[in-house]
Design an enzyme around this catalytic site. Structure first.
Site: not given
Length: 468
Positions: A137-138, A235
């Site tokens: 979401w970032n 990641e």
């Protein structure tokens, strides 16, 4: 049984902003079957046409910049003055990946003197098949693009499972691909439960998984994929350090590191979370860093003067507040009085930035990913001490050095356990460079020409030419 809908609670005012439909297990299975079928046709489309499809997607995506920017702010809280930058950044990054695609995916010809006319040998990069991308979401558009665009250009089909905080971003990608003319089934955005996501990783029709998220989530993905011989790209975050040498440009270094620490409320995988400053300039650096931090305006992200928005959830802010409180109880010094930021309110996602000194690596705030607006600053007396401290971490996504001495930067960089080493820069992804991590920051690669290698498999052709 999965709930039929998912509510998006905006951090702006903690109300329900939107709802989306959650797919059932049967719908998820039908989607992956569509993806597998569509991929068999899509991979036969000439590469030039797939590249042009990628260009059209980026053009269509950019036509709704203002609408997408506001919607993004409402979903995850980044100030509206900044979210248009993610839309443009997605286009710019995508353009680079489109521009290099034909060169990155071309056959590798094997030429040997004296064998001309006798053999034709080459290595082809074939699509792996159906790619599952689990996105965060970032940076919901930029992070998704890293896997989605190269996968589709390489001839794969893609199923995108976006974060439950930013599911509309996945839908907007789907709309742009459809408007660009991508065949049905080649890209699908599916909202599903964690259980169905884990089951999908195990599904025999999934050929590669790209995941961005927590270390715990990465372990779950890896475990779910372990029954199959497929690769995963993971990641998983970081605790990125900066080393400030005495010969740095102090004003520039302070301004850039403050931004690298607090942009997006510190909710960046490669945000600066710990800073090591040489003793010769330590006091001057801390004084300037604290002063620069006080210039932020915390508030409603829809207001144009706001430069620091809420964190994504109250739970996330509570976690960072607890890290800070624990560090202070262990001897850390806090330099920011939260009363300078009237919008800071415990029990809400609105949280003032914090700068800590007198910190040590025995404190969680210096070793555990914070993912919020806090940074610890330590004094060091040598390059060797800085190297030791930078490497004293379970993470290794990016790290930076601040100096005018490029030779020293290269010498020190060779000793740092990290995926990306910066000099006088931080918190930035260059699409021409491989985006990789070491240790608990994950494995695999996105971006650059090597990003295409993750979503293709090598196939060798060895033809002996028979002549009369």
């Amino acid at each position: 049984m999965s709930p039929s809908t998912l509510s998006i609670v905006t951090p702006v005012d903690s109300t329900v902003f939107a709802t989306v439909q959650i797919s059932s297990s049967e719908q998820v299975q039908a989607a992956v079957e569509r993806a597998a079928k569509a991929q068999k046709s899509w991979k036969r489309v000439p590469l030039k046409q797939r590249v042009e499809m990628g260009r059209r997607f980026l053009e269509v995506f950019g036509t709704r910049k203002d609408e997408l920017a506001k919607e993004l702010t409402m979903q995850m809280g980044r100030p509206l003055r900044y979210t248009p930058g993610e839309i443009k950044g997605t286009q710019d990054r995508g353009k680079y990946m489109v521009d290099i695609a034909e060169e990155a995916l071309k056959d590798v010809e094997i030429v040997e003197a004296g064998q001309e006319g006798k053999f034709k040998r080459f290595i082809r990069k074939e699509a792996v098949g159906v790619v599952l991308i689990v996105a965060p979401w970032n940076y919901p558009y930029l992070s998704s693009l890293n896997g989605v665009l190269p996968s589709i250009i390489a001839g794969n089909s893609v199923i995108l499972k976006h974060s439950s905080q930013t599911p509309l971003c996945g839908e907007r990608f789907g709309q742009a691909w459809t408007e660009a003319g991508l065949p049905d089934g080649v890209f699908q955005c599916i909202h599903m439960s964690h259980a169905d996501t884990e089951a999908l990783v195990r599904n025999p029709l999934i050929n590669y998984v790209n995941f961005t998220g927590s270390v715990e989530g990465g372990h779950q993905i890896q475990k779910a994929a372990s029954d199959k011989f497929i690769a995963t790209g993971l990641e998983l975050g970081g605790k990125d350090p900066a080393y400030v040498r005495p010969d740095c440009d102090l004003k520039y270094t302070v301004e850039t590191l403050v931004d690298g620490s607090f942009f997006n409320s510190g909710q960046c995988c490669c945000a600066i979370e710990r800073i090591y400053v040489h003793a010769d300039i330590y006091d001057a650096f801390v004084e300037a860093f604290v002063a620069e931090t006080k210039n932020y305006r915390l508030g409603n992200p829809l207001e144009p003067e706001t430069t620091l928005g809420p964190m994504v959830k109250t739970k996330a802010a509570d976690f960072v507040r607890a890290q800070i409180a624990e560090a202070i109880s262990q001897g850390a010094k806090a330099h920011i009085d939260a009363s300078l930021f009237p919008a800071d309110k415990p029990g809400t996602p609105y949280m003032a930035p914090q700068v800590l000194t007198s910190v040590t690596h025995s404190m969680r705030v210096m070793t555990e990913e914070s993912f919020g607006p806090v940074v610890g600053i330590m004094r060091v007396t040598s390059d060797d001490e800085a190297i030791h401290l930078m490497n004293d971490s379970d993470f290794g996504l990016s790290a930076s050095i601040w100096t005018k001495d490029a030779e020293a930067a290269l010498r020190i960089g060779d000793q740092i356990e990290t995926g990306t080493w910066f000099m006088n820069r931080c918190d930035y992804l260059d699409p021409a460079l491989a985006w990789v991590g070491v240790k608990d920051s994950g494995r695999g690669c996105t971006l650059s020409k090597f990003g295409y290698d993750q979503v293709t498999r090598l196939k060798s052709f060895h033809l002996k030419l028979i002549t009369a």
